[in-house]
Design a protein around this motif. Structure first.
Motif, PDB file in Angstrom:
ATOM      1  N   SER A 152     -50.104  44.951  30.315  1.00 13.30           N
ATOM      2  CA  SER A 152     -49.806  43.562  29.970  1.00 13.30           C
ATOM      3  C   SER A 152     -50.979  42.664  30.341  1.00 13.30           C
ATOM      4  O   SER A 152     -51.693  42.919  31.303  1.00 13.30           O
ATOM      5  CB  SER A 152     -48.553  43.121  30.730  1.00 13.30           C
ATOM      6  N   LYS A 153     -51.132  41.607  29.565  1.00 10.71           N
ATOM      7  CA  LYS A 153     -52.199  40.667  29.924  1.00 10.71           C
ATOM      8  C   LYS A 153     -51.708  39.616  30.916  1.00 10.71           C
ATOM      9  O   LYS A 153     -52.457  38.759  31.344  1.00 10.71           O
ATOM     10  CB  LYS A 153     -52.809  40.027  28.688  1.00 10.71           C
ATOM     11  N   GLN A 163     -44.732  42.164  19.773  1.00 11.92           N
ATOM     12  CA  GLN A 163     -45.967  42.261  18.986  1.00 11.92           C
ATOM     13  C   GLN A 163     -46.536  43.678  18.989  1.00 11.92           C
ATOM     14  O   GLN A 163     -46.884  44.234  17.954  1.00 11.92           O
ATOM     15  CB  GLN A 163     -46.984  41.298  19.602  1.00 11.92           C
ATOM     16  N   ASN A 164     -46.600  44.280  20.171  1.00 12.58           N
ATOM     17  CA  ASN A 164     -47.277  45.572  20.301  1.00 12.58           C
ATOM     18  C   ASN A 164     -46.433  46.750  19.827  1.00 12.58           C
ATOM     19  O   ASN A 164     -46.967  47.715  19.301  1.00 12.58           O
ATOM     20  CB  ASN A 164     -47.653  45.834  21.763  1.00 12.58           C
ATOM     21  N   ASP A 215     -43.024  38.458  24.134  1.00  8.90           N
ATOM     22  CA  ASP A 215     -43.865  38.332  22.940  1.00  8.90           C
ATOM     23  C   ASP A 215     -44.786  39.545  22.816  1.00  8.90           C
ATOM     24  O   ASP A 215     -44.951  40.109  21.738  1.00  8.90           O
ATOM     25  CB  ASP A 215     -44.720  37.058  23.018  1.00  8.90           C
ATOM     26  N   GLU A 216     -45.359  39.927  23.943  1.00 12.32           N
ATOM     27  CA  GLU A 216     -46.265  41.078  23.947  1.00 12.32           C
ATOM     28  C   GLU A 216     -45.585  42.347  23.452  1.00 12.32           C
ATOM     29  O   GLU A 216     -46.123  43.048  22.589  1.00 12.32           O
ATOM     30  CB  GLU A 216     -46.760  41.355  25.376  1.00 12.32           C
ATOM     31  N   GLY A 264     -43.768  35.400  27.710  1.00 19.74           N
ATOM     32  CA  GLY A 264     -45.067  35.927  27.289  1.00 19.74           C
ATOM     33  C   GLY A 264     -45.013  37.443  27.170  1.00 19.74           C
ATOM     34  O   GLY A 264     -45.507  38.029  26.194  1.00 19.74           O
ATOM     35  N   GLN A 265     -44.361  38.071  28.139  1.00 24.72           N
ATOM     36  CA  GLN A 265     -44.283  39.538  28.096  1.00 24.72           C
ATOM     37  C   GLN A 265     -43.363  40.001  26.967  1.00 24.72           C
ATOM     38  O   GLN A 265     -43.630  41.018  26.328  1.00 24.72           O
ATOM     39  CB  GLN A 265     -43.806  40.071  29.451  1.00 24.72           C
ATOM     40  N   SER A 288     -48.453  35.197  14.756  1.00 30.22           N
ATOM     41  CA  SER A 288     -48.993  36.363  15.448  1.00 30.22           C
ATOM     42  C   SER A 288     -48.141  37.604  15.236  1.00 30.22           C
ATOM     43  O   SER A 288     -48.505  38.680  15.637  1.00 30.22           O
ATOM     44  CB  SER A 288     -49.103  36.065  16.928  1.00 30.22           C
TER      45      SER A 288
END
Ligand code: H79
Length: 601
Positions: A145-146, A222-223, A218-219, A215-216, A21
């Protein structure tokens, strides 16, 4: 093969790891997979590999820290009460229950936020990178954030400030970096809780918090593809194992990533140094500049007033001159300077900060060569007139003292080619003495001017530890930075003085040589606050006792001179000078900058 090429060849490929990803990696180390079975281990990086990875960061020397979040709205006040100190700590300092803090999210609407403008301000100041809070201790995510709803995506502000800023940075060639708090006062699964947080801990599960934390991370990787991850809040709930794992995972995702030492738990308090055996690419002194730098990479982060997040009642701004001196001080010891701004709830950098940054930028435009791409200067001891940085065989003497018409580079024994003011052709006269190199500055500075002298050596700098003694005029400078001390007093690099003179055990001692004896006046330069005046200061110089009463000078950084003596010192004397406080004032006896012996003709 050069060291850099060697490092590229030695780094194994990344192809064995399943991180599909993540965007294509920018590091030059990742092409041509050779052995797919080999797993890239960031903890086994070669020194040359690290040099390559750190290169842009070391050359940059100057960055902008941005603390921005929900705390920018109350800006240091809660229920009509002012909370001095750091604005971003308001939730903790005012002991605000989570349920009372949460409504701030619906007030977050910084309509004036203009990423390009922020980047322009940083760039004009001479800053090369920006580190912004993706999440501070209050846990609020400054990107949509998701994970959960505690983020900007669920505020009235329907934009993504991190994306806008990352894009603006990329357009302007500024490195985009993120600060991320490990500690989280909001997430129900973060443990341990603060004492003021009355939410029941029943059912709270730190491992579930870790999933969100990862997770955050990674976000944001990635972003926004940050160049640095700047962790903080590692003193609660965190461990060495988690730090190692996080470091390794992040570097595997992006091998060129730079991560501060707060990813691990080896930090020695605010001095920011890293204990042996802990991970992290650079040390993080906070609100201080280490007296002698460190043997590894480091960056001092500092505020312009007393708060990181916007604080409407904090007008205690440092002067632009102090900011320049701090930047040069860091560079002269081989470190970076990360200077903070705290934008308002509307998204504007405070005017006071903008003005100061513009002034710093004006100086950097003329004199940046003495900062960017330099390494620590060769001098171990602090000098009374300023700081020295180095680029190869060139020394940059940055003269803070605008009144100086001559400077001494103590113990410098290398052969000198020429010396000149930066960007000026006229040569300055230098003189090699047994005490080092003297440079005649030819003219004093304009009021407030910080001049830069370039000293071009014929060889690598060679500095010997020379004893203190007389200059060409027969005067002796006993600078506080050269003193041996006892008791609580210690050298404060920013104020160039011995501060914390809070006990009677404090003393300062110098040994020095007098070749040509005679009569000397004794000039003591010190500062003292009005309500702490009245200490009796005793001096003993070459066996002669002197005394004066330290009066208020208008503040702890407002230095004045008092002249004592004269005293007689014989020729060819090895003398000792000692200063003590004989009575204890309210807070501290004084801030002692120097004792100067001025020889009568
Ligand atoms: O984000 C800014 C501040 O909000 C944050 N760091 C800067 C960059 C900051 N967090 N904490 N503090 C400042 C002060 C906290 C100090 C202490 Fe400790 C935490 C005292 C005891 C625990 C860390 C560990 C420092 C000393 C030991």
């Amino acid at each position: 093969m050069t060291a850099a090429v060697l490092a590229i060849a030695m780094l194994p490929s990344l192809s064995g790891i399943s991180t599909p990803s993540f965007p294509t990696l920018s590091a030059p180390t990742l092409h041509s997979p050779t052995n797919p079975a080999q797993i890239f281990d960031p903890l086994k990086e070669t020194p040359a590999g690290k040099d390559l990875r750190m290169q842009w960061w070391r050359e940059a020397r100057f960055g902008m820290f941005i603390h921005w979040g929900l705390y920018s709205i109350p800006a240091g006040e809660w229920n009509g009460k002012n909370y001095p100190g750091a604005g971003e700590w308001l939730m903790n300092n005012a002991q605000i229950p989570v349920a009372d803090y949460e409504p701030l999210q619906q007030q977050f609407n910084p309509v004036k936020f203009n990423a390009k403008e922020w980047v322009r301000i940083a760039k004009e100041a001479g800053m090369k990178y920006i580190v912004i809070t993706s999440k501070h201790h209050d846990g609020f995510a400054l990107w949509p954030s998701k994970f959960g709803t505690w983020n900007v995506g669920n505020s009235p502000f329907k934009r993504d400030p991190l994306k806008e800023l990352a894009d603006a940075c990329r357009e302007e060639g500024i490195k985009f970096c993120l600060y991320h708090s490990i500690l989280d006062w909001h997430h129900p699964d973060f443990l341990p809780r603060e004492g003021w947080d009355k939410r029941p801990t029943t059912g709270a599960d730190f491992n579930r918090y870790l999933t969100v934390f990862r997770g955050q991370l990674d976000e944001i990787m990635q972003n926004y593809d940050p160049a640095v991850l700047w962790f903080d809040g590692e003193w609660k709930g965190w461990s060495h194992e988690l730090g190692m794992q996080t470091y390794r995972d992040l570097r595997r995702k992006k091998p060129s990533l730079i991560i501060n030492n707060r990813v691990d738990v080896g930090r020695a308090g605010m001095s920011g140094s890293t204990a042996e055996g802990h991970v992290g690419d650079f040390g993080t002194p906070e609100q201080e500049i280490p007296a002698n730098g460190f043997a590894y990479d480091w960056e001092s982060c500092m505020t312009m007033n007393g708060s990181w997040g916007y604080h409407k009642n904090d007008t205690n701004w440092k002067s632009a001159r102090t900011l320049i001196e701090n930047l040069v001080d860091c560079a002269s010891k081989g470190g970076n300077y990360l200077l903070n701004v705290g934008p308002t709830d509307l998204g504007e950098i405070p005017t006071a900060s903008i003005e100061r940054l513009a002034e710093v930028g004006k100086w950097m435009k003329r004199n940046g060569e003495s900062v960017y791409g330099t390494v620590a200067g060769p001098f171990k001891r602090p000098m009374p007139w300023g700081k020295v940085t180095r680029k190869g065989n060139t020394l940059f003497a940055v003269v803070f003292d605008e009144k100086a018409d001559k400077i001494e580079l103590p113990g410098l024994k290398s052969k000198v080619n020429t010396a000149n003011y930066l960007r000026e052709r006229a040569l300055l006269i230098t003189e090699a003495t047994d005490r080092g190199l003297t440079v005649d500055l030819r003219r004093t500075g304009e009021p407030g001017e910080i001049r830069v002298v370039q000293v071009n050596l014929a060889e690598a700098p060679l500095v010997e530890d020379v004893p203190l003694g007389q200059d060409a005029d027969g005067n002796v400078m006993l600078f506080s930075g050269d003193a041996k001390t006892t008791g609580n007093t210690r050298f404060e690099a920013d104020k160039k003085c011995l501060g914390f003179w809070t006990d009677l055990a404090s003393s300062a001692t110098w040994e020095f040589a007098v070749k040509k004896g005679g009569s000397f006046k004794v000039e003591v330069e010190y500062a003292c606050e009005e309500d702490s005046s009245g200490a009796t200061i005793g001096l003993s110089i070459a066996g002669r006792a002197l005394e004066f009463e330290a009066q208020g000078t208008g503040g702890w950084s407002s230095f004045k001179k008092v002249t004592l003596g004269p005293i007689e010192i014989d020729s060819d004397t090895k003398a000792t000078a000692m200063v003590v406080a004989k009575s204890k004032p309210k807070y501290a006896a004084m801030n002692l900058r120097s004792v100067r012996l001025v020889k009568s003709p």
